[in-house]
Design a protein around this motif. Structure first.
Motif, PDB file in Angstrom:
ATOM      1  N   ASP A  58      20.437  88.143  40.887  1.00 15.37           N
ATOM      2  CA  ASP A  58      19.330  88.423  39.977  1.00 15.37           C
ATOM      3  C   ASP A  58      18.641  89.741  40.333  1.00 15.37           C
ATOM      4  O   ASP A  58      17.792  89.794  41.206  1.00 15.37           O
ATOM      5  CB  ASP A  58      18.333  87.255  40.043  1.00 15.37           C
ATOM      6  N   ARG A 105      14.024  88.893  26.056  1.00 17.35           N
ATOM      7  CA  ARG A 105      15.383  89.265  26.432  1.00 17.35           C
ATOM      8  C   ARG A 105      16.064  89.913  25.235  1.00 17.35           C
ATOM      9  O   ARG A 105      16.022  89.402  24.134  1.00 17.35           O
ATOM     10  CB  ARG A 105      16.205  88.028  26.813  1.00 17.35           C
ATOM     11  N   GLY A 162      20.734  83.079  32.800  1.00 20.09           N
ATOM     12  CA  GLY A 162      19.422  83.676  32.595  1.00 20.09           C
ATOM     13  C   GLY A 162      18.416  82.778  31.895  1.00 20.09           C
ATOM     14  O   GLY A 162      17.316  83.207  31.553  1.00 20.09           O
ATOM     15  N   SER A 163      18.768  81.521  31.686  1.00 21.96           N
ATOM     16  CA  SER A 163      17.834  80.637  30.982  1.00 21.96           C
ATOM     17  C   SER A 163      16.734  80.142  31.910  1.00 21.96           C
ATOM     18  O   SER A 163      15.796  79.487  31.477  1.00 21.96           O
ATOM     19  CB  SER A 163      18.586  79.461  30.359  1.00 21.96           C
ATOM     20  N   GLY A 164      16.827  80.464  33.183  1.00 22.40           N
ATOM     21  CA  GLY A 164      15.732  80.145  34.101  1.00 22.40           C
ATOM     22  C   GLY A 164      15.861  78.784  34.758  1.00 22.40           C
ATOM     23  O   GLY A 164      14.894  78.031  34.851  1.00 22.40           O
ATOM     24  N   LYS A 165      17.042  78.477  35.264  1.00 21.13           N
ATOM     25  CA  LYS A 165      17.241  77.183  35.916  1.00 21.13           C
ATOM     26  C   LYS A 165      16.542  77.132  37.277  1.00 21.13           C
ATOM     27  O   LYS A 165      16.067  76.088  37.690  1.00 21.13           O
ATOM     28  CB  LYS A 165      18.751  76.937  36.123  1.00 21.13           C
ATOM     29  N   THR A 166      16.477  78.303  37.933  1.00 24.05           N
ATOM     30  CA  THR A 166      15.961  78.293  39.300  1.00 24.05           C
ATOM     31  C   THR A 166      14.518  77.803  39.386  1.00 24.05           C
ATOM     32  O   THR A 166      14.192  76.989  40.256  1.00 24.05           O
ATOM     33  CB  THR A 166      16.080  79.700  39.925  1.00 24.05           C
ATOM     34  N   ARG A 178      18.486  91.172  32.268  1.00 20.49           N
ATOM     35  CA  ARG A 178      17.563  90.218  32.862  1.00 20.49           C
ATOM     36  C   ARG A 178      16.136  90.734  32.845  1.00 20.49           C
ATOM     37  O   ARG A 178      15.203  90.001  33.141  1.00 20.49           O
ATOM     38  CB  ARG A 178      17.993  89.864  34.286  1.00 20.49           C
ATOM     39  N   GLN A 190      12.352  74.936  29.108  1.00 18.79           N
ATOM     40  CA  GLN A 190      12.084  74.676  30.530  1.00 18.79           C
ATOM     41  C   GLN A 190      11.083  73.540  30.695  1.00 18.79           C
ATOM     42  O   GLN A 190      11.240  72.677  31.553  1.00 18.79           O
ATOM     43  CB  GLN A 190      11.549  75.940  31.215  1.00 18.79           C
ATOM     44  N   PHE A 213       5.038  84.260  34.589  1.00 17.50           N
ATOM     45  CA  PHE A 213       5.400  84.061  33.178  1.00 17.50           C
ATOM     46  C   PHE A 213       5.116  82.625  32.784  1.00 17.50           C
ATOM     47  O   PHE A 213       4.827  81.780  33.625  1.00 17.50           O
ATOM     48  CB  PHE A 213       6.862  84.393  32.944  1.00 17.50           C
ATOM     49  N   LYS A 214       5.143  82.410  31.488  1.00 17.28           N
ATOM     50  CA  LYS A 214       4.938  81.058  30.964  1.00 17.28           C
ATOM     51  C   LYS A 214       6.311  80.411  30.832  1.00 17.28           C
ATOM     52  O   LYS A 214       7.278  81.065  30.454  1.00 17.28           O
ATOM     53  CB  LYS A 214       4.302  81.197  29.570  1.00 17.28           C
ATOM     54  N   PRO A 222      14.271  82.965  28.027  1.00 22.91           N
ATOM     55  CA  PRO A 222      12.891  83.458  28.072  1.00 22.91           C
ATOM     56  C   PRO A 222      12.705  84.580  27.044  1.00 22.91           C
ATOM     57  O   PRO A 222      13.653  85.296  26.730  1.00 22.91           O
ATOM     58  CB  PRO A 222      12.754  83.998  29.496  1.00 22.91           C
TER      59      PRO A 222
HETATM   60  P1  ADP Z   1      19.732  81.215  35.649  1.00 23.74           P
HETATM   61  O1  ADP Z   1      19.448  80.111  34.702  1.00 23.74           O
HETATM   62  O2  ADP Z   1      20.836  82.111  35.179  1.00 23.74           O
HETATM   63  O3  ADP Z   1      19.899  80.751  37.058  1.00 23.74           O
HETATM   64  P2  ADP Z   1      17.404  82.411  36.711  1.00 23.74           P
HETATM   65  O4  ADP Z   1      16.763  81.165  37.152  1.00 23.74           O
HETATM   66  O5  ADP Z   1      18.050  83.274  37.728  1.00 23.74           O
HETATM   67  O6  ADP Z   1      18.445  82.095  35.575  1.00 23.74           O
HETATM   68  O7  ADP Z   1      16.335  83.230  35.870  1.00 23.74           O
HETATM   69  C1  ADP Z   1      16.636  84.481  35.331  1.00 23.74           C
HETATM   70  C2  ADP Z   1      15.438  85.390  35.362  1.00 23.74           C
HETATM   71  O8  ADP Z   1      14.498  84.960  34.392  1.00 23.74           O
HETATM   72  C3  ADP Z   1      14.709  85.389  36.678  1.00 23.74           C
HETATM   73  O9  ADP Z   1      14.378  86.719  36.974  1.00 23.74           O
HETATM   74  C4  ADP Z   1      13.478  84.539  36.423  1.00 23.74           C
HETATM   75  O10 ADP Z   1      12.388  84.933  37.219  1.00 23.74           O
HETATM   76  C5  ADP Z   1      13.208  84.823  34.956  1.00 23.74           C
HETATM   77  N1  ADP Z   1      12.551  83.737  34.224  1.00 23.74           N
HETATM   78  C6  ADP Z   1      12.762  82.422  34.374  1.00 23.74           C
HETATM   79  N2  ADP Z   1      11.996  81.716  33.510  1.00 23.74           N
HETATM   80  C7  ADP Z   1      11.308  82.601  32.777  1.00 23.74           C
HETATM   81  C8  ADP Z   1      10.348  82.516  31.711  1.00 23.74           C
HETATM   82  N3  ADP Z   1       9.966  81.337  31.225  1.00 23.74           N
HETATM   83  N4  ADP Z   1       9.842  83.665  31.205  1.00 23.74           N
HETATM   84  C9  ADP Z   1      10.242  84.855  31.685  1.00 23.74           C
HETATM   85  N5  ADP Z   1      11.134  85.016  32.686  1.00 23.74           N
HETATM   86  C10 ADP Z   1      11.666  83.916  33.242  1.00 23.74           C
END
Ligand code: ADP
Ligand code: MG
Length: 680
Positions: free
Chosen positions: A545, A442, A290-294, A574, A264, A258-259, A439
């Motif tokens: 997740d 959602r 779910g904001s994609g911190k990982t 998610r 992010q 994904f982008k 992302p």
């Molecule tokens: P959290 O911030 O709650 O830790 P996660 O890092 O677990 O969130 O990310 C949540 C989900 O979103 C994961 O499945 C991840 O792969 C997905 N994700 C992260 N960034 C993006 C993005 N830019 N576009 C689409 N999906 C994304």
């Protein structure tokens, strides 16, 4: 002076001192900081004859005559005929045999109490009294009177007198700890006066000023402690300047399916800039569920690894550490960066291999639990520390991991948004990056509040989702501190669902009493789709997740805080399919209103604020170990503005080295002491 034991005060013998100890009061200083819980305004003297029935009044009267009688066993009435300026009446005391001797006929007294009428004759049921012309006169009546938190065997009257005497004794000896410049700038009361007014305020304005002054002091001491600790950690240390990355971060981003969102990208740029700077990074990454911190954390770790450094990610539970490990392994595989996972249940042999790899530098990246901070874990060149769910760790645990490197950069993450005031209070001097965008694609999680009677509907919906190939969570929340009751509930629930409700589907179960390896096995089966319905205690709360899970049912939802529910709800929605969160709750109107906040909002920041306002900071995190001190006076979020000011001032005092000046000496010492007391 303030350090002297309370027993050194007049009227405080060993027995009373022991009772004061039960209130946490050991020294004279503790006593002065034992502030009233409320006040009663007894400045207005009224006439007994003019009182309305039920009114609580303060009157000045003369005792005329006493009578005494037993109303029933162990209830003895002492009744005095009293004369006011206009008219007479009766004053009543119960079970106070000394009262007749203390206030003999002819005494002039001030009484406070509730008035009732017997026929036309007013009777005051005395809650406080004071003889005029005696030693402590003027303390209990005729003024704004303090009421203290008490314990058995202590009376308000006695405590008032002791505090009063203590104030007299320390007069002139209670040092000011704020520098004159700050006192002037904010027009703060001198310290002694503020404390005096806290106990015996001449009027409401004085009390307000006293509170303002002491809250500011309390928050400034705290924030300065946090600032100094960072400053000291960094003093003389050259941190790591992560400059080289050979395009590896870009390669990682290009390899993602994904982008990155704009948020992010922005946050990652902030982090990378910090990392390139030789000053050690200390940054908090806040983002909604779910904001994609990982991935952001992963990119930062790649940056460190590319330059030849090691990175470590520490998570509060094994489930979460394992999951981070797996995610990192997956997304770092194209870059050929190996990822190790170290937890309490890593086999002994596996552990030895990992420790050797970390010590020699052969292993660049490790995810793990507290196992990472054990003494025998060493790193060749630890350059970046990432801490997930920061608030589940103590300050010292974070420091212990950092200490395994030479001033490594630090990135801490929170799992749900924390209201700004709390973040400032806990994280003091961290810089903050905000992921304020989800992302794309959602969909909001449709949230419904259901009663027990609507349970069948909830099961129908779950069934429908499973038939579409999706999966479901059923959450049995924690009931008390130990997880064991919740585990019982979860076990029973799983049995019932498997046998009676979903016999044709696989129902799984995970709770706090399982061994880590067992938990991991269940979580893996759920991730792989082998389990359709996962019954869980709140262990899944932290960051699990599984995008294919589209429905979550939460039992007894009213027991959980909104922020925690939002965090749980973040486990669904998610993927791209529509998702549902079903909250089962009782009929309590208050609970339903609170849950309605959740049903109408998907904004974690707004929900966190609402939760904080509704439940206060202690409950907000639902755990003790959140790093928030118990302030004596300051209340969050209400005192957020004072906190912001204190934080700004603390940073300035640190940055400009003001604390080295003599006028800041006392403040500096207080801040150091505060910090030391927390890190014990
Ligand atoms: P959290 O911030 O709650 O830790 P996660 O890092 O677990 O969130 O990310 C949540 C989900 O979103 C994961 O499945 C991840 O792969 C997905 N994700 C992260 N960034 C993006 C993005 N830019 N576009 C689409 N999906 C994304
Ligand atoms: Mg996460």
């Amino acid at each position: 002076m303030c350090d002297r034991p309370v027993a050194s005060l007049k009227y405080v013998g060993p027995q009373k001192a022991a009772r004061l100890n039960r209130l946490g009061i050991q020294t004279v200083g503790d006593l002065l900081w034992h502030f009233p819980r409320r006040y009663e305004d007894r400045r207005q003297l009224k006439e007994l004859a003019a009182a309305t029935p039920g009114e609580i009044i303060t009157v000045q009267v003369t005792i005329k005559a006493w009578e005494e009688k037993e109303i029933r066993p162990r209830l003895r009435l002492f009744r005095a005929l009293v004369q006011g300026r206009r008219g007479s009446g009766y004053a009543l005391w119960f079970n106070q045999p000394f009262i007749k001797r203390q206030l003999p006929a002819g005494s002039e007294v001030i009484l406070t109490g509730k008035v009732n009428y017997r026929g036309y004759v007013p009777e005051i049921q005395v809650s406080d009294y004071e003889a005029l012309g005696q030693g402590d006169s003027g303390l209990h009546t005729g003024r704004i009177v303090p009421f203290y938190p008490l314990t058995a065997g202590l009376s308000q009257r006695w405590l008032r007198l002791i505090v009063y005497l203590a104030l007299e004794e320390v007069q002139g000896e209670l040092p000011e700890i704020l520098p004159p410049s700050l006192c002037q700038r904010y027009r703060l009361l001198p310290r002694y006066q503020a404390i005096k007014y806290m106990h015996f305020p001449p009027d409401a304005a004085a009390l307000h000023q006293a509170r303002r002054r002491l809250k500011y002091e309390e928050l400034l001491v705290w924030e300065l402690g946090l600032s100094l600790s960072r400053w000291q950690r960094e003093a003389g240390l050259r941190g790591v300047a992560h400059t080289l990355d050979n395009g590896l971060v870009r390669q990682l981003i290009a390899s993602l399916p994904f982008k990155l969102t704009r948020a992010q990208e922005r946050v990652l740029a902030e982090i990378l800039a910090d990392m390139e700077d030789p000053r050690p990074m200390a940054r908090l990454l806040q983002g909604d569920v779910g904001s994609g911190k990982t991935v952001v954390a992963a990119a930062a770790m790649v940056k460190a690894v590319a330059g030849g450094w090691q990175a470590a990610l520490m998570a509060p539970t094994e489930v979460l550490a394992e999951q981070h490990g797996q995610t990192l392994q997956k997304i770092l595989a194209p870059l050929k960066i190996p990822v190790a996972v170290l937890t309490g249940s890593t086999s002994r042999a596996g552990r030895e291999v990992i420790l050797a790899g970390l010590a020699t530098g052969r292993l660049p990246l490790v995810a793990g639990t507290h196992a990472l901070i054990q003494e025998d874990v060493t790193f060749k060149a630890l350059g970046l520390v990432v801490i997930d769910e920061q608030h589940r760790f103590g300050v010292d645990q974070r420091a212990a991991l950092q200490a395994k490197g030479q001033a490594p950069d630090l990135l801490v993450m929170t799992a749900t948004p924390i209201p700004r005031t709390l973040a400032l209070a806990i994280y003091g001097d961290l810089d903050v990056s905000l992921l304020d965008e989800l992302p794309p694609g959602r969909q909001p999680v449709t949230t419904r509040i259901l009663t027990e009677k609507q349970r069948a509907k909830a099961y129908q919906l779950i069934r429908r989702e499973i038939e579409k190939g999706h999966q479901a969570y059923v959450i049995c929340p924690l009931i008390d501190e130990s997880d064991s009751v919740a585990a019982e509930a979860a076990i029973a629930m799983a049995k019932k669902l498997q046998e009676e409700v979903f016999p044709e589907y696989a129902v799984g179960l995970v709770h706090g009493r399982l061994k880590p390896a067992e938990k991991e096995e269940v979580m893996n089966a759920f991730r792989e789709g082998k389990i359709a319905v996962l019954v869980a205690t709140t262990v899944v709360e932290v960051g699990v997740d599984v995008p294919n899970a589209t429905v979550m049912l939460i039992e007894g939802a009213e027991r959980l805080g909104l922020a925690q529910l939002h965090q749980l709800r973040g486990r669904v929605g998610r993927g791209t399919a529509p998702s549902y969160c079903l909250l089962i709750t009782g009929n309590s109107q208050a609970a339903r209103e609170r849950l309605a906040v959740l049903a109408s909002s998907q904004d974690g920041f707004a929900i966190a604020e609402a939760d904080l306002r509704l439940r206060g900071p202690g409950e907000f995190f639902g755990t003790r170990q959140h790093g928030l001190p118990e302030f004596r006076l300051a209340r969050l979020p209400e005192d957020g503005r004072i906190l912001e000011q204190a934080r700004q001032d603390a940073r300035l005092i640190c940055r400009e080295n003001l604390w080295q000046q003599p006028e800041y000496r006392q403040l500096y010492l207080a801040a150091k002491e505060k910090l030391a007391s927390l890190q014990l």
